[in-house]
Design a protein around this motif. Structure first.
Motif, short mmCIF file in Angstrom:
data_model
loop_
_atom_site.label_atom_id
_atom_site.label_comp_id
_atom_site.label_asym_id
_atom_site.label_seq_id
_atom_site.Cartn_x
_atom_site.Cartn_y
_atom_site.Cartn_z
N UNK A 29 0.84 -1.20 0.00
CA UNK A 29 0.00 0.00 0.00
C UNK A 29 0.87 1.24 0.00
N UNK A 30 0.28 2.33 -0.43
CA UNK A 30 1.00 3.61 -0.39
C UNK A 30 0.50 4.41 0.79
N UNK A 31 1.26 5.42 1.16
CA UNK A 31 0.80 6.31 2.22
C UNK A 31 -0.47 7.03 1.80
N UNK A 32 -0.59 7.33 0.52
CA UNK A 32 -1.82 7.95 0.01
C UNK A 32 -3.01 7.02 0.19
N UNK A 33 -2.81 5.72 -0.07
CA UNK A 33 -3.87 4.73 0.13
C UNK A 33 -4.38 4.74 1.57
N UNK A 34 -3.48 5.07 2.49
CA UNK A 34 -3.83 5.10 3.91
C UNK A 34 -4.47 6.42 4.32
N UNK A 35 -4.59 7.34 3.37
CA UNK A 35 -5.22 8.63 3.65
C UNK A 35 -4.25 9.75 3.99
N UNK A 36 -2.97 9.53 3.80
CA UNK A 36 -1.97 10.55 4.11
C UNK A 36 -1.96 11.61 3.02
N UNK A 37 -2.01 12.87 3.43
CA UNK A 37 -1.86 13.95 2.45
C UNK A 37 -0.37 14.21 2.24
N UNK A 38 -0.02 15.17 1.41
CA UNK A 38 1.39 15.39 1.08
C UNK A 38 2.23 15.75 2.31
N UNK A 39 1.68 16.54 3.20
CA UNK A 39 2.42 16.91 4.42
C UNK A 39 2.60 15.69 5.32
N UNK A 40 1.56 14.88 5.45
CA UNK A 40 1.65 13.65 6.24
C UNK A 40 2.73 12.73 5.67
N UNK A 41 2.78 12.61 4.36
CA UNK A 41 3.77 11.73 3.73
C UNK A 41 5.19 12.20 4.01
N UNK A 42 5.40 13.51 3.90
CA UNK A 42 6.73 14.07 4.21
C UNK A 42 7.07 13.81 5.68
N UNK A 43 6.11 14.02 6.56
CA UNK A 43 6.34 13.79 7.99
C UNK A 43 6.72 12.34 8.27
N UNK A 44 6.00 11.40 7.67
CA UNK A 44 6.28 9.97 7.88
C UNK A 44 7.70 9.64 7.41
N UNK A 45 8.05 10.09 6.21
CA UNK A 45 9.38 9.77 5.67
C UNK A 45 10.47 10.42 6.52
#
Length: 79
Positions: A29-45
């Motif tokens: 799955x992708x972070x987007x699939x989990x509902x992460x927006x662009x800021x969330x994705x940057x934060x996770x990485x």
């Protein structure tokens, strides 16, 4: 998903997206699939890289489209 990199990714997702069941954080799955927006994705990485003690450039992450690919990129850069 038992290795340190995937554990770190799950921990970061849990912190950024506490409403997500950690069991849903799988390699396919992708972070987007989990509902992460662009800021969330940057934060996770960013949080995951910090937890692992590594630093990557944006170009290192261009081909990342799912959690499995992210884990592979991070593994290649472990000290």
């Amino acid at each position: 998903m038992s290795d340190a990199v995937l554990t770190a990714i799950r921990a970061s997702v849990r912190e950024v997206l506490p409403e997500i069941d950690p069991a849903l954080v799988t390699e396919d799955v992708s972070l987007s699939d989990l509902g992460a927006n662009s800021i969330d994705r940057v934060d996770v990485v960013t949080m995951t890289m910090d937890a692992l003690g590594i630093s990557l450039s944006v170009t290192d992450l261009l081909a990342v489209h799912d959690i499995g690919t992210l884990a592979g990129v991070l593994r290649r850069h472990l000290p």
